[in-house]
Structure formats: C-alpha cells, structure tokens
Design a protein around this motif. Structure first.
Motif, PDB file in Angstrom:
ATOM      1  N   ALA A 181       0.483   5.272  -1.677  1.00  0.00           N
ATOM      2  CA  ALA A 181      -0.078   6.109  -0.619  1.00  0.00           C
ATOM      3  C   ALA A 181       0.272   7.576  -0.801  1.00  0.00           C
ATOM      4  O   ALA A 181       1.379   7.924  -1.211  1.00  0.00           O
ATOM      5  N   ALA A 189       0.825  -1.208   0.000  1.00  0.00           N
ATOM      6  CA  ALA A 189       0.000   0.000   0.000  1.00  0.00           C
ATOM      7  C   ALA A 189       0.860   1.259   0.000  1.00  0.00           C
ATOM      8  O   ALA A 189       0.452   2.302  -0.537  1.00  0.00           O
ATOM      9  N   LEU A 236      -7.240  -1.185   0.933  1.00  0.00           N
ATOM     10  CA  LEU A 236      -6.461  -2.330   1.389  1.00  0.00           C
ATOM     11  C   LEU A 236      -6.013  -2.141   2.831  1.00  0.00           C
ATOM     12  O   LEU A 236      -6.116  -3.065   3.652  1.00  0.00           O
ATOM     13  N   VAL A 237      -5.532  -0.958   3.145  1.00  0.00           N
ATOM     14  CA  VAL A 237      -5.090  -0.681   4.519  1.00  0.00           C
ATOM     15  C   VAL A 237      -6.248  -0.863   5.494  1.00  0.00           C
ATOM     16  O   VAL A 237      -6.104  -1.489   6.554  1.00  0.00           O
ATOM     17  N   ASP A 244      -8.576  -9.567  -0.617  1.00  0.00           N
ATOM     18  CA  ASP A 244      -7.539  -8.552  -0.752  1.00  0.00           C
ATOM     19  C   ASP A 244      -6.712  -8.784  -2.018  1.00  0.00           C
ATOM     20  O   ASP A 244      -6.424  -9.929  -2.387  1.00  0.00           O
ATOM     21  N   ALA A 291      -5.240   1.487  -2.415  1.00  0.00           N
ATOM     22  CA  ALA A 291      -4.300   1.334  -1.305  1.00  0.00           C
ATOM     23  C   ALA A 291      -4.987   1.658   0.022  1.00  0.00           C
ATOM     24  O   ALA A 291      -4.802   0.948   1.022  1.00  0.00           O
ATOM     25  N   PRO A 317      -2.810  -3.319  -4.594  1.00  0.00           N
ATOM     26  CA  PRO A 317      -3.449  -2.084  -5.063  1.00  0.00           C
ATOM     27  C   PRO A 317      -2.783  -1.538  -6.321  1.00  0.00           C
ATOM     28  O   PRO A 317      -1.614  -1.822  -6.598  1.00  0.00           O
ATOM     29  N   THR A 322      -4.215   5.063  -5.307  1.00  0.00           N
ATOM     30  CA  THR A 322      -4.284   5.537  -3.925  1.00  0.00           C
ATOM     31  C   THR A 322      -5.578   5.069  -3.257  1.00  0.00           C
ATOM     32  O   THR A 322      -5.577   4.679  -2.084  1.00  0.00           O
TER      33      THR A 322
END
Length: 274
Positions: free
Chosen positions: A175, A171, A236-237, A224, A233, A227, A230
């Motif tokens: 980011a 990620a 996913l986080v 999952d 990502a 990514p 952004t």
C-alpha cells in the motif's frame, strides 16, 4: 316482468364469472404495505440534505416495486388498476420519521408483512438510511443473541470479519500512503464490529482483546489472491470490503427474527459507511 328477468340475468352472470376472481374483474392493486412505506418515504423526502434526497429516491423505488408486483399485461404495460401517482404520494400528509431508529423499527415490522420477494428491497432501504450518518454500534445488542440460527449466522459473520482483516494485512505490504490510511480505517471499523458482535454471543466473555486484534490465518477465497503491486493491493481492499458489506446486507435481509434483523441492519450500515 322485472322479477322474471332477474333470475335469467343472474344465471348468465354467474356462469360468465364462474371462472373469475375479484382480481380478474377489477384488476390487481398495488401492495398496500409497500405503498404505505412509499408514502412515509415521500413524507421524509421533505427533509433537507442527503437523508431527504435518499428518502425521495426510496419512495420512487417502492412505487417501482409495487408496480413490479402488479405484473404486466400481454402488451407489456402495467394494468391501469395499478396506476400510482408519485406526485400525490409526495403530497401525503404524514409526519416525517422522528428518527432513523423509528424508521428501522417500522422496517422490521413491515418486513414481516410485505411479500417475501420484497423484503430485501425494504431492508436495504433501512440500511442505506442508517448509513447516511455516523453509525453508533451501541444501538445494537440490547439483548444477547439466543436464537440458534441467529447465533450460527453471527459466528459466520465473525469469520467473515476475520477474513477481511487477514486479507487487509496482506494489502498493507504493497500500500501507498493513501491506501494505507484506508486500510487502517477498515481495520479499526472491523474491530469495532467484532467487539460489538462478540458481546451479543453466548460466552463472549471468554474472548480476549488479543484474540480480537489478531485475525487467524486463512486462505484467500476465489477470486481474491495475494497482491503483488499497489494496484493489486487496492483492488483487493475494494473487493474484500465490498464482499463483507454484501454479506452483512444479506444477513439483514434473511434474518428470521426481529432482534437479529435490527442488529444486522446496523452492522451492515456501519460496514458500508467506512
């Protein structure tokens, strides 16, 4: 004459009640252990701030759990014998818990007495209460984890922490500044848990700092995926963190010994507070 009537009446009563239990006659009662926890939560609700607000919510949540356990009548209403007066509980003359550690201790004791289906509710409340303030992982690991089942579960959670950090590194590539700061916070928090968790396990001294800082490579678990933006990502986080917290909360609820349950409660609170 009274003596002559007594025997027939007794026989009639015996016959009419032969298929009944005491619960059939007087109705179900709220679970005593659940209600004791609710009274304590109501007392803690007198405290100011977020903790007091949370404990007031806990008191009502436990009342709802007691009513759920009571069941319902054919018309869908709760039996009158299970009526619970929340206002009366709020006025319970109990001292507030002296510390969150005392609350955790009481929760662990209660978890062995409440119905099995209510354990997750009770343990979840302790986790949320601990998470109100900064969680110090020095509170865990007073003794090394020795129970075989607990060791196995702890190693599974080490794997989960490693998978979290592995996913977070992907990620990072997409980011922005805000998300990058969030990822660094999650990575550091995970490292703290890994260090504390490995200290509980046999042969933990064999683990080097390099092994802790560098997660092994894993494949992403469904749903999952790696990514490509952004937005992906950030999603996913969020998914990785939520999944890890769920695993820790489940470990605390399903613990089969008191020492491991206590540690899992603090680990879960630490994970969800980040």
């Amino acid at each position: 004459m009274n003596k002559l009537l007594a025997a027939p009446v007794a026989v009639v009563l015996a016959v009419s009640l032969a298929g009944c239990t005491v619960m059939d006659i007087v109705g179900p009662r709220p679970n005593r252990e659940i209600m004791a926890l609710s009274r304590q939560a109501a007392a803690d609700g007198a405290l100011d701030g977020a903790y007091g607000e949370l404990r007031r919510f806990h008191s009502q949540q436990l009342i709802d759990e007691a009513l759920r356990l009571c069941g319902t009548q054919p018309d869908g209403t709760v039996p009158s014998s299970c009526d619970v007066d929340a206002a009366e509980l709020a006025g319970a003359e109990l001292p507030t818990a002296e510390s969150v550690d005392n609350l955790v201790t009481a929760t662990i004791a209660a978890a062995g007495r409440v119905p099995a289906e209510s354990v997750d509710v009770v343990v979840a409340q302790a986790i949320d209460a601990v998470a109100v303030e900064e969680v110090d992982l020095e509170s865990v690991g007073l003794t090394e984890v020795a129970d075989e089942a607990a060791v196995l579960r702890a190693r599974e959670l080490l794997l989960a922490e490693d998978q979290l950090r592995y996913g977070l590194t992907f990620a990072l590539a997409y980011a922005d500044d805000g998300l990058r700061g969030r990822i660094y916070d999650l990575l550091e928090a995970s490292r703290e848990r890994v260090v504390a968790l490995k200290a509980l396990l046999p042969e933990s001294s064999a683990q080097s700092p390099e092994q802790i800082d560098t997660p092994a490579a894993y494949t992403f678990r469904e749903p999952d995926t790696e990514p490509a933006s952004t937005e992906e990502a950030a999603q996913l986080v969020s998914d990785l963190q939520r999944g890890l917290v769920d695993q820790w909360r489940l470990a605390a609820a399903q613990a089969d010994n008191d020492a491991w349950r206590r540690d899992a409660i603090y680990f879960a609170a630490h994970a969800q507070r980040v």
